[in-house]
Design a protein around this motif. Structure first.
Motif, PDB file in Angstrom:
ATOM      1  N   ALA A 184       0.280  -1.174   0.164  1.00  0.00           N
ATOM      2  CA  ALA A 184       0.145   0.016  -0.077  1.00  0.00           C
ATOM      3  C   ALA A 184       0.849   1.212   0.273  1.00  0.00           C
ATOM      4  O   ALA A 184       1.523   1.032   0.157  1.00  0.00           O
ATOM      5  N   MET A 185       0.348   2.438  -0.255  1.00  0.00           N
ATOM      6  CA  MET A 185       1.355   3.869  -0.675  1.00  0.00           C
ATOM      7  C   MET A 185       0.211   4.647   0.320  1.00  0.00           C
ATOM      8  O   MET A 185      -1.307   4.552   0.038  1.00  0.00           O
ATOM      9  N   VAL A 186       0.960   5.439   0.719  1.00  0.00           N
ATOM     10  CA  VAL A 186      -0.548   6.548   1.896  1.00  0.00           C
ATOM     11  C   VAL A 186       0.203   8.181   0.894  1.00  0.00           C
ATOM     12  O   VAL A 186       1.137   8.207   0.639  1.00  0.00           O
ATOM     13  N   VAL A 187      -1.551   8.582   0.623  1.00  0.00           N
ATOM     14  CA  VAL A 187      -0.926  10.214  -0.264  1.00  0.00           C
ATOM     15  C   VAL A 187      -1.487  10.591   1.087  1.00  0.00           C
ATOM     16  O   VAL A 187      -3.103  10.763   1.178  1.00  0.00           O
ATOM     17  N   GLY A 188      -1.523  11.764   1.442  1.00  0.00           N
ATOM     18  CA  GLY A 188      -1.859  12.544   2.143  1.00  0.00           C
ATOM     19  C   GLY A 188      -1.476  14.267   1.749  1.00  0.00           C
ATOM     20  O   GLY A 188      -0.439  14.619   0.936  1.00  0.00           O
ATOM     21  N   THR A 189      -2.830  14.814   1.648  1.00  0.00           N
ATOM     22  CA  THR A 189      -2.527  16.542   1.158  1.00  0.00           C
ATOM     23  C   THR A 189      -2.865  17.299   2.021  1.00  0.00           C
ATOM     24  O   THR A 189      -4.145  16.921   2.161  1.00  0.00           O
ATOM     25  N   THR A 190      -2.401  18.588   2.458  1.00  0.00           N
ATOM     26  CA  THR A 190      -3.429  19.108   3.076  1.00  0.00           C
ATOM     27  C   THR A 190      -3.866  20.935   2.639  1.00  0.00           C
ATOM     28  O   THR A 190      -3.009  21.177   2.223  1.00  0.00           O
ATOM     29  N   HIS A 191      -5.226  21.431   2.250  1.00  0.00           N
ATOM     30  CA  HIS A 191      -4.953  22.666   2.074  1.00  0.00           C
ATOM     31  C   HIS A 191      -5.911  23.723   3.161  1.00  0.00           C
ATOM     32  O   HIS A 191      -5.718  22.762   4.088  1.00  0.00           O
ATOM     33  N   ARG A 192      -5.428  24.527   3.254  1.00  0.00           N
ATOM     34  CA  ARG A 192      -6.051  25.878   4.220  1.00  0.00           C
ATOM     35  C   ARG A 192      -7.207  26.639   3.171  1.00  0.00           C
ATOM     36  O   ARG A 192      -7.443  26.996   2.197  1.00  0.00           O
ATOM     37  N   TYR A 193      -8.445  26.985   3.956  1.00  0.00           N
ATOM     38  CA  TYR A 193      -9.530  27.686   3.225  1.00  0.00           C
ATOM     39  C   TYR A 193      -9.539  28.723   4.372  1.00  0.00           C
ATOM     40  O   TYR A 193     -10.438  27.602   5.668  1.00  0.00           O
ATOM     41  N   ARG A 194      -9.972  29.685   4.273  1.00  0.00           N
ATOM     42  CA  ARG A 194      -9.490  30.406   5.183  1.00  0.00           C
ATOM     43  C   ARG A 194      -8.335  30.141   7.072  1.00  0.00           C
ATOM     44  O   ARG A 194      -7.419  29.866   6.538  1.00  0.00           O
ATOM     45  N   SER A 195      -9.600  29.898   7.690  1.00  0.00           N
ATOM     46  CA  SER A 195      -8.713  30.104   8.455  1.00  0.00           C
ATOM     47  C   SER A 195      -8.793  28.233   8.771  1.00  0.00           C
ATOM     48  O   SER A 195      -8.603  27.243  10.319  1.00  0.00           O
ATOM     49  N   LYS A 196      -9.420  26.904   8.008  1.00  0.00           N
ATOM     50  CA  LYS A 196      -9.435  25.737   8.355  1.00  0.00           C
ATOM     51  C   LYS A 196      -8.296  25.241   7.545  1.00  0.00           C
ATOM     52  O   LYS A 196      -8.298  25.967   6.714  1.00  0.00           O
ATOM     53  N   TYR A 197      -8.071  23.916   7.610  1.00  0.00           N
ATOM     54  CA  TYR A 197      -7.501  23.112   7.300  1.00  0.00           C
ATOM     55  C   TYR A 197      -7.690  21.792   6.853  1.00  0.00           C
ATOM     56  O   TYR A 197      -8.712  21.716   8.017  1.00  0.00           O
ATOM     57  N   VAL A 198      -7.873  21.638   5.764  1.00  0.00           N
ATOM     58  CA  VAL A 198      -8.722  20.090   5.289  1.00  0.00           C
ATOM     59  C   VAL A 198      -7.602  18.873   5.001  1.00  0.00           C
ATOM     60  O   VAL A 198      -6.262  19.138   4.021  1.00  0.00           O
ATOM     61  N   THR A 199      -7.866  18.172   5.848  1.00  0.00           N
ATOM     62  CA  THR A 199      -6.488  16.982   5.597  1.00  0.00           C
ATOM     63  C   THR A 199      -6.317  16.428   4.977  1.00  0.00           C
ATOM     64  O   THR A 199      -8.098  14.749   5.427  1.00  0.00           O
ATOM     65  N   THR A 200      -6.347  15.343   3.420  1.00  0.00           N
ATOM     66  CA  THR A 200      -7.309  14.276   2.857  1.00  0.00           C
ATOM     67  C   THR A 200      -6.044  13.230   2.603  1.00  0.00           C
ATOM     68  O   THR A 200      -4.978  13.741   2.604  1.00  0.00           O
ATOM     69  N   VAL A 201      -6.606  12.317   2.706  1.00  0.00           N
ATOM     70  CA  VAL A 201      -5.089  11.048   3.556  1.00  0.00           C
ATOM     71  C   VAL A 201      -6.276  10.336   2.543  1.00  0.00           C
ATOM     72  O   VAL A 201      -7.381   9.764   2.510  1.00  0.00           O
ATOM     73  N   MET A 202      -5.481   9.457   1.810  1.00  0.00           N
ATOM     74  CA  MET A 202      -6.186   7.896   0.025  1.00  0.00           C
ATOM     75  C   MET A 202      -4.771   6.760   0.783  1.00  0.00           C
ATOM     76  O   MET A 202      -3.662   7.146   0.260  1.00  0.00           O
TER      77      MET A 202
END
Length: 202
Positions: A184-202
């Protein structure tokens, strides 16, 4: 009994030439258990049963180019779709209106002016990579790019909350290769929208 004027039944048919039939999809999306369709494409002489497709009812007809009136029969009641184009016929009934147009392929020659400009001669004169270029080690990745929001321990005062990500973590993809046993391979990316941070992990 539903009737309609014949003003829009026939449209611009060429004499001596059979018009090309165009596949046309008609959809009823306002509920019901049994939906049928009548229209001016056959002078309101035949009723067609529409097929349920999820929550909607659909019917595909092969029609020559032209303008047609049609109406739905939903559970025995005459209905028209208020979200689609409609008009009054000679009897004062409200019917939906459908315009069928023959597909005309685009003239791709007219798009020549939109082609990207050619690369400059200096770029074309660049010599191809030599054998020794492929023997070089790749450049070292900056260590800050190896950071991941999921690898940073949370603050002690809020165990359930993830730490505030550093600026370098945002807008880049983090890859973590697992052991050969997991495949398996874990891919993670984090984005910022104003004062919130969204991290997506696949």
């Amino acid at each position: 009994m539903h009737s309609s004027g014949c003003a829009t039944r026939c449209c611009c048919r060429r004499w001596g030439a059979q018009p090309k039939l165009v596949p046309t999809v008609i959809v009823w999306a306002h509920g019901g258990n049994h939906v049928e369709l009548e229209g001016s494409f056959d002078s309101w002489t035949q009723r067609y049963t529409m097929q349920r497709s999820g929550k909607d009812f659909t019917l595909v007809k092969l029609l020559p180019p032209g303008v047609y009136q049609y109406k739905f029969i939903v559970d025995g009641q005459w209905r028209h779709d208020p979200n689609l184009t409609s008009m009054y016929d000679d009897m004062g009934n409200i019917n939906n209106v459908l315009e069928v147009q023959e597909y005309v392929p685009e003239n791709l020659e007219s798009l020549v002016g939109f082609d990207p400009p050619p690369s400059p001669p200096s770029r074309r004169a660049t010599p191809p990579p030599a054998t020794e270029d492929f023997l070089k080690e790749p450049p070292v990745m900056p260590p800050q790019l190896q950071l991941s929001l999921l690898n940073v321990p949370p603050a002690m005062d809020a165990i359930a909350a993830l730490p505030r990500p550093q600026h370098v973590i945002l807008n880049h993809i983090y890859l973590q290769r697992m052991t050969t046993s997991t495949q398996a391979m874990v891919v993670g990316t984090t984005h910022r929208y104003r004062s919130k941070y969204v991290t997506t992990v696949m």
